[in-house]
Scaffold this motif. Structure first.
Motif, PDB file in Angstrom:
ATOM      1  N   GLY A   1       0.813  -1.214   0.000  1.00 41.79           N
ATOM      2  CA  GLY A   1       0.000   0.000   0.000  1.00 41.79           C
ATOM      3  C   GLY A   1       0.848   1.266   0.000  1.00 41.79           C
ATOM      4  O   GLY A   1       0.544   2.235  -0.706  1.00 41.79           O
ATOM      5  N   VAL A   2       1.917   1.266   0.791  1.00 38.85           N
ATOM      6  CA  VAL A   2       2.830   2.418   0.813  1.00 38.85           C
ATOM      7  C   VAL A   2       3.476   2.620  -0.558  1.00 38.85           C
ATOM      8  O   VAL A   2       3.590   3.747  -1.045  1.00 38.85           O
ATOM      9  CB  VAL A   2       3.904   2.225   1.897  1.00 38.85           C
ATOM     10  CG1 VAL A   2       4.993   3.292   1.775  1.00 38.85           C
ATOM     11  CG2 VAL A   2       3.280   2.274   3.283  1.00 38.85           C
ATOM     12  N   LEU A   3       3.875   1.514  -1.188  1.00 42.57           N
ATOM     13  CA  LEU A   3       4.480   1.617  -2.524  1.00 42.57           C
ATOM     14  C   LEU A   3       3.485   2.195  -3.523  1.00 42.57           C
ATOM     15  O   LEU A   3       3.852   3.055  -4.345  1.00 42.57           O
ATOM     16  CB  LEU A   3       4.949   0.235  -2.982  1.00 42.57           C
ATOM     17  CG  LEU A   3       5.492   0.150  -4.416  1.00 42.57           C
ATOM     18  CD1 LEU A   3       6.683   1.085  -4.600  1.00 42.57           C
ATOM     19  CD2 LEU A   3       5.902  -1.286  -4.743  1.00 42.57           C
ATOM     20  N   ALA A   4       2.238   1.749  -3.467  1.00 43.30           N
ATOM     21  CA  ALA A   4       1.224   2.281  -4.376  1.00 43.30           C
ATOM     22  C   ALA A   4       1.026   3.780  -4.169  1.00 43.30           C
ATOM     23  O   ALA A   4       0.934   4.556  -5.134  1.00 43.30           O
ATOM     24  CB  ALA A   4      -0.094   1.534  -4.181  1.00 43.30           C
ATOM     25  N   ALA A   5       1.000   4.213  -2.898  1.00 43.45           N
ATOM     26  CA  ALA A   5       0.845   5.637  -2.608  1.00 43.45           C
ATOM     27  C   ALA A   5       2.041   6.441  -3.106  1.00 43.45           C
ATOM     28  O   ALA A   5       1.886   7.549  -3.643  1.00 43.45           O
ATOM     29  CB  ALA A   5       0.668   5.835  -1.104  1.00 43.45           C
ATOM     30  N   LEU A   6       3.235   5.884  -2.955  1.00 44.60           N
ATOM     31  CA  LEU A   6       4.434   6.570  -3.432  1.00 44.60           C
ATOM     32  C   LEU A   6       4.462   6.661  -4.953  1.00 44.60           C
ATOM     33  O   LEU A   6       4.939   7.658  -5.512  1.00 44.60           O
ATOM     34  CB  LEU A   6       5.680   5.842  -2.926  1.00 44.60           C
ATOM     35  CG  LEU A   6       5.995   6.003  -1.438  1.00 44.60           C
ATOM     36  CD1 LEU A   6       7.094   5.041  -1.021  1.00 44.60           C
ATOM     37  CD2 LEU A   6       6.408   7.442  -1.132  1.00 44.60           C
ATOM     38  N   MET A   7       3.956   5.650  -5.630  1.00 40.88           N
ATOM     39  CA  MET A   7       3.895   5.701  -7.088  1.00 40.88           C
ATOM     40  C   MET A   7       2.946   6.805  -7.547  1.00 40.88           C
ATOM     41  O   MET A   7       3.240   7.525  -8.509  1.00 40.88           O
ATOM     42  CB  MET A   7       3.448   4.345  -7.637  1.00 40.88           C
ATOM     43  CG  MET A   7       4.466   3.233  -7.453  1.00 40.88           C
ATOM     44  SD  MET A   7       3.885   1.613  -8.007  1.00 40.88           S
ATOM     45  CE  MET A   7       3.802   1.885  -9.793  1.00 40.88           C
ATOM     46  N   VAL A   8       1.832   6.955  -6.857  1.00 47.83           N
ATOM     47  CA  VAL A   8       0.897   8.039  -7.181  1.00 47.83           C
ATOM     48  C   VAL A   8       1.567   9.388  -6.942  1.00 47.83           C
ATOM     49  O   VAL A   8       1.470  10.312  -7.758  1.00 47.83           O
ATOM     50  CB  VAL A   8      -0.392   7.906  -6.358  1.00 47.83           C
ATOM     51  CG1 VAL A   8      -1.290   9.127  -6.566  1.00 47.83           C
ATOM     52  CG2 VAL A   8      -1.142   6.635  -6.731  1.00 47.83           C
ATOM     53  N   ALA A   9       2.269   9.501  -5.797  1.00 50.49           N
ATOM     54  CA  ALA A   9       2.957  10.750  -5.485  1.00 50.49           C
ATOM     55  C   ALA A   9       4.045  11.050  -6.512  1.00 50.49           C
ATOM     56  O   ALA A   9       4.251  12.208  -6.899  1.00 50.49           O
ATOM     57  CB  ALA A   9       3.571  10.660  -4.087  1.00 50.49           C
TER      58      ALA A   9
END
Length: 347
Positions: free
Chosen positions: A31-39
């Protein structure tokens, strides 16, 4: 290869984690990786809106904002795959050598790959992107063998401290040779100057497609070595007593790590410290079982490199700080902490 250095993990990392706790941490990291990809897609030198992001995802590049998003998407994907490769390679290297200081950068593997690529371009006219990858993997392999051989000299064999010192000295020497080869050549000096720092700014879908098969092979070899790495953690003699072919396990796992390091360096340059920081952090969360530790290190490495790339773009915007500089700022203090915690006499 034979090694005598043992990673004395903290007590918290030695406690067996329930499967549900490990799986929960795996989901959190994803989930953190997905959020960082969006950022990573949304943040940078130019502010964009969500409508620009959605339009660019649909293939539009009519405005400067949409064009910026379209450029950030391959950059984000490259940061993810390179970070995963380096995190996994570092974890495997620490398992193979049983060395808490093992890292593709510290052991000189990345810089060996860099020297091989620069030499091939300067003296042999190498221009093929796929050729870069093959040459980089060959250079990484030769450098790994050389560092291990030097670190094995003298009493005590290949201790963690001797390997780290041999790797650091080799990295410095190879970096000097890279400069010596590239600087007199005005036709290649400019392009290799930024590449030598390590970064993902020149990403494209074509480059990702070229390196992805090599990374997939390295990933598969490393993941298939998980059970063997668990046996190596018990010691060579005990692993052999359990029926494991120690030399074969060590060689296969090392081969997978070398493929990952060489391919990553060919595309993104010698990015350091990701393979050092990530495995130590992951052991605190999921324990020392490599069947969990390896995939978790890949996810965490991807998240770390993506976060470092975002930070490099946001902190000094509109300028960019190459991701290799950001990871060095994070990893160098961590390296010092590991050395102090382990104590030089124990290494």
């Amino acid at each position: 290869m034979t090694s005598v250095g043992i990673d004395r993990a903290p007590d918290a990392a030695l406690v067996r984690r329930p499967a549900r706790v490990r799986f929960l941490w795996l989901l959190v990291t994803a989930g953190v990786l997905a959020a960082l990809m969006v950022a990573s897609v949304a943040l940078g030198s130019r502010d964009v809106t969500w409508s620009d992001v959605w339009a660019a995802l649909g293939g539009a590049d009519d405005t400067l904002e949409q064009a910026a998003v379209a450029k950030r998407m391959p950059r984000t994907l490259l940061a993810v795959v390179i970070g995963a490769a380096l995190g996994l390679a570092g974890c495997v290297m620490q398992g193979v050598t049983r060395n808490p200081l093992a890292d593709p950068g510290i052991l000189g593997v990345n810089m060996g790959a860099s020297l091989a690529v620069v030499t091939a371009v300067a003296f042999f006219g190498l221009t093929s992107p796929t050729g870069y990858i093959w040459v980089a993997m060959a250079g990484a392999a030769v450098s790994a063998v050389f560092v291990y051989a030097v670190g094995s000299l003298g009493r005590g064999g290949a201790t963690p401290l001797k390997l780290a010192l041999a790797g650091t000295a080799t990295s410095v020497a190879f970096a000097s040779l890279v400069s010596a080869v590239a600087l007199p050549r005005n036709d290649i000096a400019g392009s290799f100057k930024l590449w030598q720092i390590g970064g993902v700014g020149g990403a494209s879908y074509e480059r990702i497609g070229q390196v992805l098969p090599f990374l997939a092979v390295g990933l598969a070899v490393c993941l298939l070595s998980a059970r063997g790495l668990n046996s190596l953690a018990l010691g060579d003699e005990l692993a052999a007593g359990l029926g494991e072919r120690v030399a074969v396990i060590r060689a296969m796992a090392a081969l997978g790590a070398v493929v990952l390091c060489g391919a990553s360096t060919a595309v993104a340059g010698p990015i350091g410290f990701v393979g050092l920081v990530v495995p130590h952090a992951c052991r605190l969360l999921v324990g020392v079982d490599h069947r969990w530790l390896l995939p978790f290190s890949a996810l965490t490495g991807a998240a770390l490199l993506t976060a470092a790339d975002v930070a490099g773009r946001v902190v000094t915007r509109p300028a960019d700080v190459e991701v290799g500089i950001v990871t060095a700022l994070i990893g160098a203090p961590f390296f010092i902490h590991i050395v102090r915690r382990q104590k030089v006499r124990d290494l």
